[in-house]
Design a protein around this motif. Sequence first.
Motif, mmCIF file in Angstrom:
data_model
loop_
_atom_site.group_PDB
_atom_site.id
_atom_site.type_symbol
_atom_site.label_atom_id
_atom_site.label_comp_id
_atom_site.label_asym_id
_atom_site.label_seq_id
_atom_site.Cartn_x
_atom_site.Cartn_y
_atom_site.Cartn_z
ATOM 1 N N GLY A 250 0.795 -1.222 0.000
ATOM 2 C CA GLY A 250 0.000 0.000 0.000
ATOM 3 C C GLY A 250 0.827 1.271 0.000
ATOM 4 N N HIS A 251 1.871 1.316 0.826
ATOM 5 C CA HIS A 251 2.686 2.533 0.880
ATOM 6 C C HIS A 251 3.374 2.806 -0.454
ATOM 7 N N LEU A 252 3.768 1.753 -1.161
ATOM 8 C CA LEU A 252 4.387 1.946 -2.470
ATOM 9 C C LEU A 252 3.389 2.447 -3.498
ATOM 10 N N SER A 253 2.094 2.313 -3.207
ATOM 11 C CA SER A 253 1.054 2.788 -4.119
ATOM 12 C C SER A 253 0.711 4.252 -3.887
ATOM 13 N N GLU A 254 1.245 4.830 -2.822
ATOM 14 C CA GLU A 254 0.990 6.245 -2.549
ATOM 15 C C GLU A 254 1.833 7.080 -3.502
ATOM 16 N N ALA A 255 1.173 7.896 -4.320
ATOM 17 C CA ALA A 255 1.846 8.499 -5.469
ATOM 18 C C ALA A 255 2.927 9.492 -5.097
ATOM 19 N N ASP A 256 2.892 10.075 -3.898
ATOM 20 C CA ASP A 256 3.985 10.975 -3.536
ATOM 21 C C ASP A 256 5.289 10.210 -3.394
ATOM 22 N N MET A 257 5.189 8.930 -3.006
ATOM 23 C CA MET A 257 6.386 8.093 -2.946
ATOM 24 C C MET A 257 6.984 7.928 -4.345
ATOM 25 N N ALA A 258 6.110 7.841 -5.347
ATOM 26 C CA ALA A 258 6.566 7.557 -6.703
ATOM 27 C C ALA A 258 7.111 8.796 -7.405
ATOM 28 N N TYR A 259 6.363 9.910 -7.369
ATOM 29 C CA TYR A 259 6.823 11.053 -8.167
ATOM 30 C C TYR A 259 8.038 11.730 -7.547
ATOM 31 N N GLU A 260 8.301 11.460 -6.262
ATOM 32 C CA GLU A 260 9.517 11.978 -5.637
ATOM 33 C C GLU A 260 10.697 11.013 -5.808
ATOM 34 N N ASN A 261 10.447 9.827 -6.357
ATOM 35 C CA ASN A 261 11.487 8.801 -6.496
ATOM 36 C C ASN A 261 11.395 8.199 -7.893
#
Length: 465
Positions: A250-261
């Motif tokens: 679930g945490h990996l699905s949070e988009a702020d995790m993705a667009y910042e990385n």
Amino acid sequence: MPPLLADTKNLLSDLIAHYSSKVDYLMIRLEESEGTDILLRGGKVETLSEGISIGGQVRACYRGGWGLSSFNQLASLKERIEEAITSARMVGDEVTILAPIEPIQAVCHIPLTGTNPRQIALSDKKQLCIDYADLLKSVDSRITTTSVRYADSAQDVTIATSEGALIEQSWVDMEMRFAATARNGETVQTGRETTGSRKAYEDLTGLEKQVKSAAQRAVSALSLPSVTGDVYTIVIDPILSGLFVHEAFGHLSEADMAYENPDLLEVMTIGRRFGPEELQIFDGAAPLGHRGSYFYDDEGTPATTTQLIKDGVLVGRLHSRETAGKLGEAPTGNARCLDYHYAPIVRMTNTWIERGKTPVADLFADIKEGVYARNWLGGMTNGEMFTFSAGEAWMIRNGKIAEPVKDVTLSGNVFQTLGDIEAIGDDFYWDESGGCGKGGQNGLPVGCGGPSLRIKDVVVGGEVA
């Protein structure tokens, strides 16, 4: 709590109209909350409090830069708006991109199905905790330490924005946590249980069986052999499935995790296969009755149900308006803040794996040697890696549940583990015990759910053979 007074609504509207030309976006969030907090440790009361909190925050965005100012006096609102605007204009140097939403004007209350805990006397709540603490202690003379935690809160939140939204939303949340530690010489074992609800105070009563089981597990584990560390095919129960889908995926699905990385964004590419065709994963606040449920998030975006994995393939992620705008995707209503001291960030709500078609008994079939793990004791994640401790576990031998074991930890890479799911059970359970932490905002209520799962090639820690 009473609805927002007309003169306060007019004040918000007037201030937003006056200041909105100075920024690209302006939001005022008012919050009133009241709650109870009780902690008994070793049968002694360490915390016994009731409190009321009234405050708010102003968020301003200018050229992609955000300013935040919180307050607890409405008379200072004008100054707080100016602070937030000044901060936003100092840091903004790009373009403000917020995914569009329809500005809503609504008053909504998440309904209770039974008694509001705010109507229960503090003395009755204290006695409930004492009774549960006595029960934990009574299980066995080897129980050396017990703890019981009770918390409830009622929140009333109002959001007003420069786009014309004006939303009032209220809910009640409650939670209890139980722990018992048993000791035999140098051997120490702990059992835990947690429960929560947004429905009724009655959901926290009548839990004697659940509470007693925490102490019984601690005592039983004193004499159990440790599992032999190895790679096994495992079967996990719905509670561990819910924990896994929340923490590990679930945490990996949070988009702020993705667009910042950028590296994570490449891994979490929409359309990539992560699991078997039977695997379906969702998150959403729209299903009512769970601890992560609401009508609108803390940006005024309507609650949705977002499918994250469909037929084993990644098809969605969780968004705030900003992350949705930057990634060119639709907002999902997942911007949440713990309270008015914090800015909303992308958070899970209720996250679950859909039930499968395999009868639970068949999950164990043809496993020559494996591990069956139930409940949880603790865990941690680090990016795509996870480690969870099971609350109780048994060996599987020749397709049957065999002897119980202790010290079972499950670890691995979440993407590899999703791909190693061999079967999905036809059972399902909602776990309402979750309190999620992220970005310093700890204890945000969430729901987790899932069926039993059979997974191959899982690293199980324990004693080395």
